[in-house]
Scaffold this motif. Structure first.
Motif, mmCIF file in Angstrom:
data_model
loop_
_atom_site.group_PDB
_atom_site.id
_atom_site.type_symbol
_atom_site.label_atom_id
_atom_site.label_comp_id
_atom_site.label_asym_id
_atom_site.label_seq_id
_atom_site.Cartn_x
_atom_site.Cartn_y
_atom_site.Cartn_z
ATOM 1 N N THR A 92 -7.274 69.019 -17.723
ATOM 2 C CA THR A 92 -6.390 70.096 -17.472
ATOM 3 C C THR A 92 -5.864 70.516 -19.241
ATOM 4 O O THR A 92 -6.233 72.413 -19.022
ATOM 5 C CB THR A 92 -5.522 70.336 -16.388
ATOM 6 N N GLY A 93 -5.704 69.710 -19.976
ATOM 7 C CA GLY A 93 -4.356 70.491 -21.157
ATOM 8 C C GLY A 93 -5.513 71.101 -21.906
ATOM 9 O O GLY A 93 -5.637 72.281 -22.547
ATOM 10 N N ALA A 94 -7.448 70.704 -21.907
ATOM 11 C CA ALA A 94 -7.960 70.710 -22.933
ATOM 12 C C ALA A 94 -8.656 72.075 -22.288
ATOM 13 O O ALA A 94 -8.289 73.018 -23.283
ATOM 14 C CB ALA A 94 -8.984 69.612 -23.542
ATOM 15 N N ILE A 95 -8.770 72.440 -20.833
ATOM 16 C CA ILE A 95 -9.285 73.702 -20.732
ATOM 17 C C ILE A 95 -8.188 74.456 -20.779
ATOM 18 O O ILE A 95 -8.865 75.601 -21.260
ATOM 19 C CB ILE A 95 -9.462 73.732 -19.450
ATOM 20 N N VAL B 224 -7.081 80.575 -26.224
ATOM 21 C CA VAL B 224 -7.235 81.057 -26.868
ATOM 22 C C VAL B 224 -8.690 82.404 -26.648
ATOM 23 O O VAL B 224 -8.256 83.172 -27.236
ATOM 24 C CB VAL B 224 -8.456 80.433 -27.918
ATOM 25 N N TYR B 225 -9.410 81.818 -25.247
ATOM 26 C CA TYR B 225 -10.473 83.072 -24.544
ATOM 27 C C TYR B 225 -8.942 84.280 -24.252
ATOM 28 O O TYR B 225 -9.730 86.027 -24.840
ATOM 29 C CB TYR B 225 -11.170 82.785 -23.889
ATOM 30 N N HIS B 226 -8.405 84.522 -23.172
ATOM 31 C CA HIS B 226 -7.092 84.875 -22.633
ATOM 32 C C HIS B 226 -6.550 85.483 -23.918
ATOM 33 O O HIS B 226 -6.588 86.949 -24.256
ATOM 34 C CB HIS B 226 -5.941 83.617 -22.338
ATOM 35 N N ILE B 227 -6.178 84.668 -25.498
ATOM 36 C CA ILE B 227 -5.586 85.822 -26.505
ATOM 37 C C ILE B 227 -6.548 86.914 -27.479
ATOM 38 O O ILE B 227 -6.202 87.401 -27.343
ATOM 39 C CB ILE B 227 -5.382 85.005 -27.866
ATOM 40 N N SER C 162 -13.347 87.288 -14.291
ATOM 41 C CA SER C 162 -12.449 86.356 -13.179
ATOM 42 C C SER C 162 -12.517 85.524 -13.155
ATOM 43 O O SER C 162 -11.353 84.722 -12.721
ATOM 44 C CB SER C 162 -12.949 87.681 -11.584
ATOM 45 N N LEU C 163 -13.627 84.668 -12.756
ATOM 46 C CA LEU C 163 -14.388 83.000 -12.688
ATOM 47 C C LEU C 163 -13.351 82.614 -13.777
ATOM 48 O O LEU C 163 -12.611 81.693 -14.178
ATOM 49 C CB LEU C 163 -15.525 83.308 -12.582
ATOM 50 N N VAL C 164 -13.215 82.979 -15.286
ATOM 51 C CA VAL C 164 -12.867 82.446 -16.292
ATOM 52 C C VAL C 164 -10.922 81.948 -16.306
ATOM 53 O O VAL C 164 -10.940 81.251 -16.082
ATOM 54 C CB VAL C 164 -13.075 83.283 -17.918
ATOM 55 N N TYR C 165 -10.802 83.294 -15.533
ATOM 56 C CA TYR C 165 -9.449 83.149 -15.265
ATOM 57 C C TYR C 165 -8.955 82.018 -14.325
ATOM 58 O O TYR C 165 -8.023 81.977 -13.663
ATOM 59 C CB TYR C 165 -8.742 84.459 -14.888
ATOM 60 N N LEU C 166 -9.684 82.046 -13.235
ATOM 61 C CA LEU C 166 -9.703 81.153 -11.661
ATOM 62 C C LEU C 166 -9.476 80.085 -12.467
ATOM 63 O O LEU C 166 -8.801 79.059 -11.713
ATOM 64 C CB LEU C 166 -10.709 82.066 -10.994
ATOM 65 N N VAL C 167 -11.092 79.793 -13.441
ATOM 66 C CA VAL C 167 -10.424 78.012 -13.574
ATOM 67 C C VAL C 167 -9.145 77.630 -14.380
ATOM 68 O O VAL C 167 -9.048 77.162 -14.432
ATOM 69 C CB VAL C 167 -12.113 78.134 -14.633
ATOM 70 N N TRP C 168 -8.916 78.844 -15.364
ATOM 71 C CA TRP C 168 -7.997 78.395 -16.616
ATOM 72 C C TRP C 168 -6.809 78.525 -15.284
ATOM 73 O O TRP C 168 -6.394 77.739 -15.374
ATOM 74 C CB TRP C 168 -7.584 79.721 -16.702
ATOM 75 N N MET C 169 -6.581 79.211 -14.309
ATOM 76 C CA MET C 169 -5.033 78.636 -13.549
ATOM 77 C C MET C 169 -5.456 77.949 -12.138
ATOM 78 O O MET C 169 -4.813 76.795 -12.172
ATOM 79 C CB MET C 169 -5.164 80.399 -12.473
#
Lengths: 235, 246
Positions: free
Chosen positions: A119-122, A128-131, A171-178
């Motif tokens: 989860t830390g790696a994800i 990086v994507y978010h920045i 939105s899906l990327v951020y959902l996975v992130w959260m």
């Protein structure tokens, strides 16, 4: 006692090799990062106040470069120490059991506790994507707030966020992130309190529940933004 | 009862090992797990085969010698029970049972199910004691100890040093073992004098022996045959912090 005449035998340099010291550094940096999640959330939720809210927030933040950069420097330090120790500790733990069991039945471990490194790696990769997305503004350049201004001439953060999250993929990327953040935090919070010696027989179950509440709150609060945008509630 | 056993067989520390399938026949449900293995060994010897090497001593659940991971759980499926006190009535006729040794880099395998657990002794040697001076026998009641402190110390002293916590921990950490001794001695006035040094040298010894780091899975507490609590790990952590700011 033979090794030393008085006091602790750990020298300042050696102390960070000590397994307990490493745990504590992980815990302190982790608590710092969880605190940041809450600070960041205040900015996010200003989106619900409409373009006036989040655009004013963005402008205020960028009118204070020393504060922003001091904050960023602190965050980078926390992240570097946390990630470095996370990798180091995981490698050491793997080395501590070179031959695995053929049959293994776990009694107490959780999905969260077993997957902290993953989860830390994800979290790290999507960070990086978010920045690149919202800080450097490379992902959706057509709605970058650096170029797009609102009616008051402020960087239009509102339009950037809303138009980005209308894209289901983003939105899906951020959902996975959260999801990864929530899983990570659900172990990290109570683990940190135990590591800092703040847990006892009565309090540990409370901290475990607190960790779940923090994880659920962070997940719901953060994902509410893409969810409400996708649902058309925030336009 | 007839059982299908998968037992780890390894001739020596550097020999290759594998799970060997063996049959345990006509086993009484009233036998202990070790008595069942004794029966299997009798059979193996009768057939001119090498018996399974396993550790055991008191067979009363207090010495901490028997050390087997049974169906993936150190000391087997019964809570707060050592292998020697585990009875075959806990299993069903026809069950398959996997028997493996403690797995940790700090516990090198000697033969079959026997591992060398001296690493735990060396952690104790590093600081798990109080320095005593010779002289007259001190009066038993000269130092007053509050009852809750005495109880905490006694709870921690229940640790039999079997190493199940290490075997159970996904990280192969010896934190529960070390924390039990640190907590026991730090709870008593006789141990307080050297508490700061002790927590540092014992945790350093843990690192030097190749044990992993504790990441609060709490698997150790669930596997401990004596019910040592992870609250002792929190106490060790507090002692470590106190030692740093002393």
């Amino acid at each position: 006692m033979a090794p030393a005449s008085n006091g602790c035998t750990c020298s300042c340099l050696k102390v960070f090799a000590n397994p307990v010291a490493k745990k504590m550094l992980m815990a302190i940096t982790g608590i710092g990062l969880v605190a940041f999640l809450f600070v960041h959330l205040i900015g996010n939720l200003s989106l619900y106040a409409g373009p006036g809210g989040i655009n004013a927030y963005g402008q205020t933040l960028h009118s204070l470069p020393p504060v922003v950069w001091a904050f960023r420097a602190g965050l980078i330090l926390l992240l570097v120490v946390h990630i470095w120790l996370g990798i180091k500790v995981t490698l050491e733990n793997q080395a501590a059991r070179p031959t695995p069991y053929a049959q293994r039945t776990y009694l107490k471990v959780t999905l969260a506790s077993r997957t902290m490194i993953w989860t830390g790696a994800i979290i790290g990769v999507i960070l990086v994507y978010h920045i690149l997305h919202f800080t450097v503004q490379m992902i959706c350049p057509e709605t970058a707030a650096n170029t797009l201004k609102d009616t008051l001439g402020r960087p239009d953060v509102y339009t950037m966020v809303v138009s980005s999250f209308r894209k289901i993929g983003i939105s899906l990327v951020y959902l996975v992130w959260m999801g990864a953040v929530a899983l990570h935090v659900s172990h990290g919070v109570h683990s940190s309190l135990q590591t800092m010696g703040l847990a006892g027989e009565q309090t540990l179950p409370l901290w475990t529940r607190l960790a779940l509440c923090v994880a659920a709150f962070v997940f719901i609060a953060y994902t509410s933004i893409p969810a409400t945008i996708l649902a058309g509630i925030v336009k | 009862m007839n059982l299908n056993l998968y037992v780890w067989r390894q001739k020596g520390p550097n020999a290759p090992g594998k799970l060997e399938q063996l049959q345990a026949k006509n086993i009484s449900p009233d036998m202990s797990f070790l008595e069942m293995l004794d029966e299997v060994n009798e059979d193996l010897v009768r057939n001119g085969k090498e018996p399974i090497a396993f550790d055991h001593d008191c067979r009363e659940g207090i010495c901490g010698t028997c050390s087997q991971v049974i169906n993936g759980i150190p000391h087997g499926p019964q809570e707060r029970t050592t292998v020697c006190q585990l009875h075959m009535r806990k299993f069903k006729d026809g069950d398959s049972i996997y028997i493996e040794p403690w797995r940790a880099k700090a516990f090198p395998l000697i033969k079959d199910l026997i591992v060398d657990r001296s690493a735990l002794d060396r952690i104790i040697q590093a600081g798990g004691y109080t320095s005593c001076h010779t002289g007259g026998v001190p009066d038993g009641n000269a130092i007053l100890i509050p009852k809750p402190d005495a109880d905490t110390a006694m709870d921690a002293a229940e640790c039999i040093g079997c190493g199940a916590c290490v075997a159970a921990c996904p990280n192969g950490s010896a934190m529960l073992f070390t924390s039990a001794k640190v907590s026991q001695l730090a709870s008593l006035p006789q141990g307080r004098a050297e508490a700061a040094q002790r927590v540092c040298v014992m945790t350093e010894a843990m690192l030097n022996e190749g044990f992993g780091n504790c990441s609060n899975h709490y698997e150790c507490q669930a596997a401990c045959p004596k019910g040592i609590k992870v609250s002792f790990i929190a106490k060790l952590n507090r002692e470590f912090l106190k030692a740093q700011i002393k």
